[in-house]
Design an enzyme around this catalytic site. Structure first.
Site, PDB file in Angstrom:
ATOM      1  N   GLY A   1      85.638  86.823 109.886  1.00 56.20           N
ATOM      2  CA  GLY A   1      86.152  86.164 108.550  1.00 56.20           C
ATOM      3  C   GLY A   1      86.158  86.681 107.347  1.00 56.20           C
ATOM      4  O   GLY A   1      85.522  87.740 107.169  1.00 56.20           O
TER       5      GLY A   1
ATOM      6  N   TYR B   1      87.868  68.389 104.732  1.00 56.47           N
ATOM      7  CA  TYR B   1      86.912  69.790 104.593  1.00 56.47           C
ATOM      8  C   TYR B   1      85.849  69.188 103.794  1.00 56.47           C
ATOM      9  O   TYR B   1      84.660  69.348 104.122  1.00 56.47           O
ATOM     10  CB  TYR B   1      87.675  70.512 104.078  1.00 56.47           C
ATOM     11  CG  TYR B   1      87.072  72.063 103.599  1.00 56.47           C
ATOM     12  CD1 TYR B   1      86.504  72.809 104.765  1.00 56.47           C
ATOM     13  CD2 TYR B   1      86.871  72.296 102.345  1.00 56.47           C
ATOM     14  CE1 TYR B   1      85.843  73.978 104.372  1.00 56.47           C
ATOM     15  CE2 TYR B   1      86.375  73.558 102.204  1.00 56.47           C
ATOM     16  CZ  TYR B   1      85.692  74.297 103.029  1.00 56.47           C
ATOM     17  OH  TYR B   1      85.065  75.304 102.778  1.00 56.47           O
TER      18      TYR B   1
ATOM     19  N   LYS C   1      81.758  68.896 104.702  1.00 56.71           N
ATOM     20  CA  LYS C   1      80.967  69.659 104.125  1.00 56.71           C
ATOM     21  C   LYS C   1      79.651  68.725 103.784  1.00 56.71           C
ATOM     22  O   LYS C   1      78.783  69.455 103.700  1.00 56.71           O
ATOM     23  CB  LYS C   1      81.409  70.517 102.877  1.00 56.71           C
ATOM     24  CG  LYS C   1      82.152  71.668 103.489  1.00 56.71           C
ATOM     25  CD  LYS C   1      81.423  72.768 104.139  1.00 56.71           C
ATOM     26  CE  LYS C   1      82.211  74.015 104.684  1.00 56.71           C
ATOM     27  NZ  LYS C   1      81.286  74.644 105.596  1.00 56.71           N
TER      28      LYS C   1
END
Ligand code: AKB
Length: 316
Positions: free
Chosen positions: A11, A142, A146
């Site tokens: 990535g 997301y 997190k």
């Protein structure tokens, strides 16, 4: 001697972090893994294996077999993509983290880096100069994953002595591997389109300021946090990282200094509310004090390097 496992090595962060770690620790001590093929330089410079972090047994087997002592787990579904597949993204992001926390608890790989994000903050957080400790009510899948991850990391540190370390990355800007599925991706795409087409259609409004950081600064500081003596760390959730704050219009103006004919148009999409829920700028003074966070790239320097390097890539 440390043996380091990097999960998500193909990535945007992984492809640069692996090379930086190999320079410090030696090629054969840094094991790159991903479910996707890596860059040529990763494949040719040291060990790479296809490995799915969601497969606990295989992950544990790998860590024991190669006597891993440190893990960097970079696997994640980013903010934009996560909104399209909320339940799947939650499952992937949380399972990837919980598997590495458990492996760290049950093995000798006690030191674990996992990236958090400015996405842990939400619309009720102070938007400017956001402090280390503040209101955290993220409203994206997301961001929720997190924030949950930060809490789990700190829990494993206190309860099981796992040496969990993390930073809240701003948008990361790099030219080697492109990001995928994030809200801050416009700040990378814009350079490719500026050079290839002379124009860019931005998916955020012109005045949406967000914190960003050039990849070299992010990598250097990530490794610095992992190498600092544990006694200096006063936070075991994740540390703020400020970088440079700018909006699309300011970035476009900077690009115009190099490509005067460059034009930008704005067509905000579903990522606009995500960006508006995040801080515009961050206070990272606690990171500076605790472990010496320091960055060297400002907007002009970053823009110059991005244009030079992408131009070189497009020529090849
Ligand atoms: C994203 O935009 O989702 C990421 C991030 C800020 O964590 N780049």
């Amino acid at each position: 001697m440390d043996n380091i496992l990097v999960i998500g090595s193909s990535g945007q962060i992984g492809s640069e972090l692996v090379m930086a770690l190999r320079k410090i620790y030696g090629n054969e001590h840094v094991f790159a893994t991903d479910i996707k093929q890596p860059t040529k330089e990763i494949r040719e410079s040291g060990p790479f294996q296809i490995l799915d972090v969601l497969d606990f047994k295989n992950l544990m087997h790998f860590v024991v077999r190669y006597k891993i002592t440190q893990i960097y787990n970079l696997a994640a579904v980013l903010s934009g993509n996560a909104e399209k597949i909320p339940l799947q993204a939650w499952d992937i992001n949380m399972k990837a983290l919980m598997n590495t926390l458990e492996v760290a608890r049950q093995s000798d790989a006690k030191k674990l880096f996992w990236p958090s994000s400015i996405a842990v903050f939400g619309p009720t957080t102070p938007r400017y100069n956001t402090p280390q400790l503040t209101v955290m009510e993220p409203n994206t899948v997301y961001g929720i994953s997190k924030l949950a991850g930060e809490r789990w990391g700190e829990y494993y540190y206190r309860r099981y002595n796992v040496d969990f370390r993390s930073v809240r990355y701003p948008g990361l800007i790099s030219y080697k591997t492109e990001p995928g599925g994030g809200t801050t991706d416009y700040a990378v795409e814009i350079f490719y389109d500026a050079l290839a087409k002379g124009t860019y259609q931005c998916f955020l409004k012109e005045d949406t300021a967000l914190p960003m950081m050039f990849m070299d600064d992010a990598i250097e500081n990530t490794i610095k946090l992992m190498e600092v003596d544990s006694s200096r760390l006063t936070h075991r959730s994740a540390y703020n990282m400020a970088g440079i704050s700018f909006d699309p219009k300011q970035l476009a103006e900077e690009i115009k200094k190099h490509i005067p004919a460059f034009t930008i148009t704005y067509k905000p999409d579903f990522r606009q509310p995500i960006a508006e829920s995040w801080p515009a700028s961050i206070d990272d003074s606690v990171s500076q004090q605790d472990w010496g966070l320091k960055t060297t790239y400002d907007l002009p320097k970053m823009t110059k390097v991005m244009l030079e390097k992408i131009r070189e890539k497009q020529k090849k």
